[in-house]
Design a protein around this motif. Structure first.
Motif, PDB file in Angstrom:
ATOM      1  N   LYS A   1       0.834  -1.201   0.000  1.00 45.47           N
ATOM      2  CA  LYS A   1       0.000   0.000   0.000  1.00 45.47           C
ATOM      3  C   LYS A   1       0.871   1.254   0.000  1.00 45.47           C
ATOM      4  O   LYS A   1       0.598   2.219  -0.722  1.00 45.47           O
ATOM      5  CB  LYS A   1      -0.921   0.006   1.223  1.00 45.47           C
ATOM      6  CG  LYS A   1      -2.076  -0.980   1.116  1.00 45.47           C
ATOM      7  CD  LYS A   1      -2.914  -0.968   2.382  1.00 45.47           C
ATOM      8  CE  LYS A   1      -4.002  -2.045   2.293  1.00 45.47           C
ATOM      9  NZ  LYS A   1      -4.756  -2.139   3.577  1.00 45.47           N
ATOM     10  N   ARG A   2       1.931   1.227   0.824  1.00 43.00           N
ATOM     11  CA  ARG A   2       2.810   2.394   0.904  1.00 43.00           C
ATOM     12  C   ARG A   2       3.477   2.668  -0.440  1.00 43.00           C
ATOM     13  O   ARG A   2       3.545   3.807  -0.895  1.00 43.00           O
ATOM     14  CB  ARG A   2       3.860   2.166   2.002  1.00 43.00           C
ATOM     15  CG  ARG A   2       4.757   3.373   2.242  1.00 43.00           C
ATOM     16  CD  ARG A   2       5.607   3.158   3.492  1.00 43.00           C
ATOM     17  NE  ARG A   2       6.516   2.033   3.312  1.00 43.00           N
ATOM     18  CZ  ARG A   2       7.703   2.131   2.709  1.00 43.00           C
ATOM     19  NH1 ARG A   2       8.099   3.289   2.199  1.00 43.00           N
ATOM     20  NH2 ARG A   2       8.489   1.082   2.606  1.00 43.00           N
ATOM     21  N   MET A   3       3.969   1.610  -1.106  1.00 38.52           N
ATOM     22  CA  MET A   3       4.666   1.794  -2.385  1.00 38.52           C
ATOM     23  C   MET A   3       3.700   2.237  -3.487  1.00 38.52           C
ATOM     24  O   MET A   3       4.063   3.004  -4.361  1.00 38.52           O
ATOM     25  CB  MET A   3       5.371   0.504  -2.792  1.00 38.52           C
ATOM     26  CG  MET A   3       6.552   0.122  -1.906  1.00 38.52           C
ATOM     27  SD  MET A   3       7.743   1.463  -1.638  1.00 38.52           S
ATOM     28  CE  MET A   3       8.326   1.721  -3.301  1.00 38.52           C
ATOM     29  N   SER A   4       2.446   1.754  -3.441  1.00 38.89           N
ATOM     30  CA  SER A   4       1.476   2.183  -4.458  1.00 38.89           C
ATOM     31  C   SER A   4       1.155   3.665  -4.299  1.00 38.89           C
ATOM     32  O   SER A   4       0.977   4.388  -5.282  1.00 38.89           O
ATOM     33  CB  SER A   4       0.193   1.354  -4.365  1.00 38.89           C
ATOM     34  OG  SER A   4      -0.477   1.603  -3.151  1.00 38.89           O
ATOM     35  N   LYS A   5       1.117   4.166  -3.046  1.00 35.61           N
ATOM     36  CA  LYS A   5       0.870   5.598  -2.816  1.00 35.61           C
ATOM     37  C   LYS A   5       2.058   6.428  -3.305  1.00 35.61           C
ATOM     38  O   LYS A   5       1.878   7.515  -3.854  1.00 35.61           O
ATOM     39  CB  LYS A   5       0.621   5.853  -1.325  1.00 35.61           C
ATOM     40  CG  LYS A   5      -0.741   5.360  -0.860  1.00 35.61           C
ATOM     41  CD  LYS A   5      -0.940   5.600   0.623  1.00 35.61           C
ATOM     42  CE  LYS A   5      -2.313   5.071   1.072  1.00 35.61           C
ATOM     43  NZ  LYS A   5      -2.493   5.220   2.533  1.00 35.61           N
ATOM     44  N   VAL A   6       3.270   5.905  -3.090  1.00 39.05           N
ATOM     45  CA  VAL A   6       4.470   6.604  -3.561  1.00 39.05           C
ATOM     46  C   VAL A   6       4.440   6.724  -5.081  1.00 39.05           C
ATOM     47  O   VAL A   6       4.738   7.786  -5.649  1.00 39.05           O
ATOM     48  CB  VAL A   6       5.745   5.860  -3.105  1.00 39.05           C
ATOM     49  CG1 VAL A   6       6.981   6.419  -3.810  1.00 39.05           C
ATOM     50  CG2 VAL A   6       5.910   5.964  -1.598  1.00 39.05           C
ATOM     51  N   GLN A   7       4.057   5.636  -5.775  1.00 41.26           N
ATOM     52  CA  GLN A   7       4.015   5.653  -7.242  1.00 41.26           C
ATOM     53  C   GLN A   7       2.922   6.591  -7.755  1.00 41.26           C
ATOM     54  O   GLN A   7       3.089   7.270  -8.765  1.00 41.26           O
ATOM     55  CB  GLN A   7       3.792   4.236  -7.772  1.00 41.26           C
ATOM     56  CG  GLN A   7       5.030   3.365  -7.628  1.00 41.26           C
ATOM     57  CD  GLN A   7       4.796   1.932  -8.061  1.00 41.26           C
ATOM     58  OE1 GLN A   7       3.666   1.531  -8.306  1.00 41.26           O
ATOM     59  NE2 GLN A   7       5.863   1.154  -8.147  1.00 41.26           N
ATOM     60  N   GLU A   8       1.770   6.624  -7.056  1.00 39.78           N
ATOM     61  CA  GLU A   8       0.693   7.529  -7.464  1.00 39.78           C
ATOM     62  C   GLU A   8       1.116   8.988  -7.314  1.00 39.78           C
ATOM     63  O   GLU A   8       0.779   9.847  -8.142  1.00 39.78           O
ATOM     64  CB  GLU A   8      -0.558   7.267  -6.613  1.00 39.78           C
ATOM     65  CG  GLU A   8      -1.288   5.990  -7.007  1.00 39.78           C
ATOM     66  CD  GLU A   8      -2.411   5.654  -6.034  1.00 39.78           C
ATOM     67  OE1 GLU A   8      -2.737   6.519  -5.192  1.00 39.78           O
ATOM     68  OE2 GLU A   8      -2.949   4.532  -6.118  1.00 39.78           O
ATOM     69  N   ALA A   9       1.903   9.265  -6.265  1.00 41.72           N
ATOM     70  CA  ALA A   9       2.368  10.629  -6.027  1.00 41.72           C
ATOM     71  C   ALA A   9       3.367  11.064  -7.095  1.00 41.72           C
ATOM     72  O   ALA A   9       3.449  12.249  -7.444  1.00 41.72           O
ATOM     73  CB  ALA A   9       3.008  10.737  -4.642  1.00 41.72           C
ATOM     74  N   CYS A  10       4.124  10.068  -7.621  1.00 42.65           N
ATOM     75  CA  CYS A  10       5.104  10.388  -8.670  1.00 42.65           C
ATOM     76  C   CYS A  10       4.415  10.652  -9.991  1.00 42.65           C
ATOM     77  O   CYS A  10       4.953  11.255 -10.876  1.00 42.65           O
ATOM     78  CB  CYS A  10       6.102   9.238  -8.844  1.00 42.65           C
ATOM     79  SG  CYS A  10       7.154   8.995  -7.399  1.00 42.65           S
TER      80      CYS A  10
END
Length: 607
Positions: A598-607
């Protein structure tokens, strides 16, 4: 000597019968005793070649026919190994073009024939498998002639001799209704139609390295054809690259010729011979091995750049190290470097930490063959989804485009066209090929074809045939939608229980069966919906004293979906990995913990 020597290559599309025809030629030339047991597809000597029924590496052999030595080169038919075919043609003075009597010319037929014609070779055309019930030899001859014309064959090349054959049964004839006895018409035609090697007298020794392999006793072995001069064992030679730069000097510690399936040591070789040499440690494919006084390299074909790559790293799953002995990044790195040294079609890059490695190749099959070979050697590793390699051409971001020829039943043609359109494929041709079949030709980006093979088989109910061949680079075609359903992900580590799997069957397709070991973050199936779903496959039936009608029925499981290594590589998404061990293939998420995902998917969405 050259008047008693012929060098020919056998070229064809995959599975049109090259290796089987060579089997029959070798048997009828008197190579074996009458009572000698001979295996099928002798030239496919590797385990993977035998299992898959395909030729992966080009291999020379030789026979004696009526006092003439005929060197025959068996070539791969799959598009992923097309670069090797192109180089091998430099060793031949003639080619036998094999075409299936039912399928006719296919993408790889066009590719290898085009290369042969460009080198000025005059092909002998064999219509193979004419005993097939759906054979159409006369129509196929017309298609072959049209192919020659489209490839700008000259008048001499267009006047090609034609034979009809069954390589499996060991016969060929000049006319369809001639007696079907043996392969003598073919071997006689080779002697009469293929020229002997063109030898320039008085020049110093020079040979072009075409194939490279490694021998446990001899070390690096280079196979190629001697173009001028003579050489003896222990003579000093040097290696020149395509730019004429000296790579190394050394001695010819061994000289070998090919006899049947064996390499036989000899003391001297002459111009025209196809030989194998040992003693050089740096020279590679496309280099010129020559006498010290030679300054100009021989003309050769540069090695094709890779179009696809995967990232290979250490296996870090909870089950790491349980099956394989070679698990460290150092061991994986050394093995990949050794492969890149002998397999010139493979490229090797590593990251700064030297714990993950990018391996480039010509396609999913070629990369899959390497990973399967390492798996059998005891390695454990994880593999990423294949990605295409872009190039900057004239300031534009360009991607590899493939020519795709699809044969399907007419009823499935529209769904295939629709699927290819979504993958940015552009239809070039569509025509009926008889018997309710349609042949459709597309040009599509390699990126859009990754993972399509299994979906294509589902769309066509297993009846469709898809052939792909690298065509060119073209400007980036835009985003290709990935429409794969979500994954069913295990929540715990343990052993899957039949009762839990039975209750989850309505959720989607399972990849595992009863008693399969699983761990948190492992993909155990495909969800019937778009999103990922975490499930518990360890949950057993609760035992109580209460008994009710129907509750104790036998659990009936649908057989799990089994995929090959290449299918699994193509199936995974960018946030998933394939775990490869000597006994198991498992799909998993890149991040096993759900909170980390979940944390990594949020990071990718922010990018």
């Amino acid at each position: 000597m050259s008047r008693k020597l012929r060098n020919i290559a056998i070229i064809a599309h995959v599975d049109h019968g090259k290796t089987t025809l060579i089997d029959s030629i070798m048997k009828q030339s008197g190579m074996f005793r009458a009572n000698q047991a001979v295996a099928e597809r002798l030239m496919d000597s590797g385990d993977l070649e035998k299992e898959r029924g395909i030729t992966i590496l080009a291999k020379p052999t030789s026979i004696d026919w009526e006092g003439t030595r005929i060197n025959i080169i068996d070539t791969p038919g799959h598009a992923d190994f097309g670069g090797e075919v192109e180089r091998v043609l430099h060793m031949a003075d003639g080619v036998i073009l094999l075409t299936d009597a039912a399928e006719g010319p296919m993408p790889q037929t066009k590719f290898v024939l085009g290369k042969a014609l460009a080198q000025g070779l005059k092909p002998i055309v064999i219509i193979n498998k004419v005993d097939r019930p759906d054979g159409r030899p006369e129509e196929v001859i017309d298609e072959v002639f049209d192919l020659f014309v489209s490839l700008d064959a000259n008048d001499e090349q267009l006047d090609f001799p034609i034979l009809y054959a069954s390589g499996r049964d060991g016969w060929c004839t000049r006319e369809l209704d001639d007696p079907r006895e043996n392969l003598k018409p073919l071997l006689d035609l080779v002697l009469n139609h293929v020229p002997s090697p063109n030898v320039e007298e008085g020049k110093p020794f020079a040979m072009l390295a075409t194939l490279l392999d490694s021998d446990p006793f001899l070390g690096r072995c280079l196979t190629g054809r001697v173009l001028h001069g003579k050489a003896k064992v222990n003579e000093t030679v040097k290696a020149l690259n395509l730019d004429g730069e000296k790579i190394e000097s050394g001695r010819l510690t061994k000289l070998l010729k090919f006899e049947g399936t064996e390499r036989v040591p000899v003391d001297e070789v002459e111009a025209g011979d196809i030989i194998c040499i040992a003693g050089l440690t740096e020279a590679s494919v496309s280099d010129t091995i020559c006498a010290p006084e030679v300054e100009q390299p021989l003309k050769s074909t540069p090695i094709d750049p890779p179009t696809m790559a995967v990232t290979i790293s250490v296996n870090d799953s909870p089950y790491a190290g349980k099956e394989g002995k070679k698990v460290t990044s150092t061991m994986i790195r050394e093995r990949l470097l050794a492969e890149a040294e002998v397999n010139v079609a493979i490229t090797f890059r590593e990251n700064d930490n030297k714990d993950s490695f990018e391996i480039g190749g010509r396609g999913e099959l070629q990369l899959g063959v390497l990973i399967e070979t390492m798996r059998r050697e005891g390695f454990e590793l994880t593999v990423s989804r294949p990605k295409v390699l872009f190039q900057n051409i004239d300031g534009q971001r360009s991607e590899p485009i493939e020519e795709v020829i699809i044969d399907v039943d007419e009823e499935y043609a529209s769904s295939v066209v629709d699927a290819m359109n979504r993958r940015k494929g552009e239809m070039q041709d569509m025509r009926s090929s008889g018997a309710g079949k349609t042949r459709i030709t597309f040009q599509a980006p390699s990126r859009g074809l990754i993972g399509y093979q299994s979906r294509f088989l589902t769309q066509t109910r297993g009846t469709g045939v898809m052939n792909r061949l690298f065509h060119s680079y073209a400007p980036y075609k835009g985003e290709v939608p990935q429409r794969r359903n979500g994954a069913l992900i295990s929540t715990d580590q343990g052993t899957a229980v039949a009762y839990a799997l039975f209750n989850l069957q309505d959720r989607g397709t399972m990849f595992i069966g009863h008693q399969s070991p699983v761990y948190q973050g492992m993909i155990i199936g495909e969800n019937s919906r778009d999103q990922d779903l975490e499930v518990n496959v360890l949950k057993g039936k609760k035992l109580t004293n209460v008994r009710a009608s129907g509750t104790d029925d036998a659990v009936t499981l649908t057989p799990p979906r089994n995929m090959s290594l290449e299918e699994m590589m193509a199936y995974i998404n960018d946030d998933e990995l394939l775990e490869v061990t000597p006994q198991s293939l498992r799909l998993r998420k890149k991040y096993l913990c759900p909170h980390e995902r979940k944390r990594m998917s949020k990071v990718q969405e922010a990018c």
